[in-house]
Write a protein that holds these residues in place. Structure first.
Motif, PDB file in Angstrom:
ATOM      1  N   GLU A  23       0.825  -1.209   0.000  1.00  0.00           N
ATOM      2  CA  GLU A  23       0.000   0.000   0.000  1.00  0.00           C
ATOM      3  C   GLU A  23       0.858   1.257   0.000  1.00  0.00           C
ATOM      4  O   GLU A  23       0.499   2.261  -0.619  1.00  0.00           O
ATOM      5  N   VAL A  49       3.337  -2.452 -10.282  1.00  0.00           N
ATOM      6  CA  VAL A  49       2.325  -3.070  -9.418  1.00  0.00           C
ATOM      7  C   VAL A  49       2.987  -4.068  -8.476  1.00  0.00           C
ATOM      8  O   VAL A  49       3.717  -4.960  -8.921  1.00  0.00           O
ATOM      9  N   LYS A  79       2.053   1.658  -3.550  1.00  0.00           N
ATOM     10  CA  LYS A  79       0.982   2.195  -4.400  1.00  0.00           C
ATOM     11  C   LYS A  79       0.797   3.690  -4.185  1.00  0.00           C
ATOM     12  O   LYS A  79       0.594   4.447  -5.137  1.00  0.00           O
ATOM     13  N   ARG A 114       1.186   6.542  -6.926  1.00  0.00           N
ATOM     14  CA  ARG A 114       0.065   7.465  -7.179  1.00  0.00           C
ATOM     15  C   ARG A 114       0.533   8.918  -7.102  1.00  0.00           C
ATOM     16  O   ARG A 114       0.192   9.745  -7.949  1.00  0.00           O
ATOM     17  N   ASP A 143      -7.802   0.229  -9.472  1.00  0.00           N
ATOM     18  CA  ASP A 143      -6.567  -0.513  -9.251  1.00  0.00           C
ATOM     19  C   ASP A 143      -6.570  -1.731 -10.171  1.00  0.00           C
ATOM     20  O   ASP A 143      -7.533  -2.503 -10.168  1.00  0.00           O
ATOM     21  N   PHE A 179      -5.268   4.349 -11.875  1.00  0.00           N
ATOM     22  CA  PHE A 179      -5.657   4.608 -10.488  1.00  0.00           C
ATOM     23  C   PHE A 179      -5.242   5.985  -9.995  1.00  0.00           C
ATOM     24  O   PHE A 179      -5.390   6.312  -8.820  1.00  0.00           O
ATOM     25  N   THR A 180      -4.765   6.823 -10.901  1.00  0.00           N
ATOM     26  CA  THR A 180      -4.391   8.190 -10.542  1.00  0.00           C
ATOM     27  C   THR A 180      -5.451   9.159 -11.047  1.00  0.00           C
ATOM     28  O   THR A 180      -5.684   9.253 -12.257  1.00  0.00           O
ATOM     29  N   GLU A 190      -5.038  -4.391  -9.888  1.00  0.00           N
ATOM     30  CA  GLU A 190      -5.103  -5.640  -9.132  1.00  0.00           C
ATOM     31  C   GLU A 190      -6.555  -6.038  -8.882  1.00  0.00           C
ATOM     32  O   GLU A 190      -6.842  -7.171  -8.492  1.00  0.00           O
TER      33      GLU A 190
END
Length: 241
Positions: free
Chosen positions: A5, A157, A8, A12, A134, A108-109, A136
């Motif tokens: 996390e 990722v 990520k 981001r 995401d 995801f941004t 994933e």
């Protein structure tokens, strides 16, 4: 930096900054990360400008290949682009799939999604959409896509196994993917492998080529072909970082 996390969130933040930069600034960095090399200019990115459907406003210079070139997209196909950025590969794919097809970009941004949506609005395409999510956990139903493309994104990722599981789920039976990515042949220095900034810069998130290929097989794919390979030598100022 082992926590996925945290990784990520770093990615981001970095790619939110990149969304506001111009192509030249991004290309002069390692996949746009703004890392440390003066030699790395354009060694990752391939030239899109001659491809039909190319839109300069959507080209941030962040890729490491031309996945649509090998994607065998047909008229009427539904295409999903994982890590769609400002929409570059989506607009190339839309040229291939035509007005009867459909293109869905996933990123995801939020800053990238906003940029991509502004680009599609300017172009007036009604069959291209962008969803924040995401990869994933791809925000698309099962058995939707004829083709999935992705360009220099899976290396960012943390859990690549989850992504390949999701690709298999989202593809229609008989569908296929075309991914440009960075893999390792040999070992990175330990300090570089653990460097959070370099993770956002595409390098330390890459895994060994044989592991990458095995993940694809383990997730149900067959008839796997490496369409093109190019060797990228990481400059000394990055290796010594």
């Amino acid at each position: 930096m082992e926590n996925s996390e945290l990784i990520k969130e770093l990615v981001r933040q970095k790619y939110s900054e990149i969304a506001l930069q111009d192509k030249e600034t991004n290309q002069a960095a390692c996949c746009g990360s703004g890392c440390c090399s003066t030699e790395i200019y354009n060694i990752m990115n391939d030239d899109y400008t001659a491809l039909n459907g190319y839109n300069p406003d959507a080209d941030l210079g962040l890729g490491c290949g031309l996945p649509t070139q090998f994607a065998k997209i047909r008229k009427g196909d539904t295409v999903i682009d994982l890590g769609s950025g400002a929409g570059n590969d989506c607009f190339i794919a839309r040229n291939e799939t035509g007005e009867d097809g459909r293109v869905i970009g996933i990123d995801f941004t939020s800053a990238m999604i906003e940029k991509a949506r502004a680009n599609v609005q300017k172009l007036g395409f009604t069959n291209v959409e962008f969803r924040q999510g995401d990869i994933e956990r791809i925000p698309v139903s099962t058995n939707v896509a004829d083709v999935i493309v992705s360009n220099c994104v899976l290396n960012l990722v943390p859990d690549k196994d989850k992504v390949f599981k999701e690709i298999f789920r989202v593809l229609k039976p008989g569908g296929h993917f075309s991914i440009s990515d960075i893999v390792l042949v040999g070992n990175l220095p330990e300090a570089l492998r653990k460097d959070a900034e370099m993770y956002a810069g595409c390098v330390s998130g890459a895994i060994q080529k044989e592991v990458y290929m095995e993940l694809i097989k383990l997730n149900g794919f067959s008839d796997i072909t490496v369409q093109k390979e190019k060797v990228i030598h990481i400059p000394d100022d990055i290796l010594n970082h």
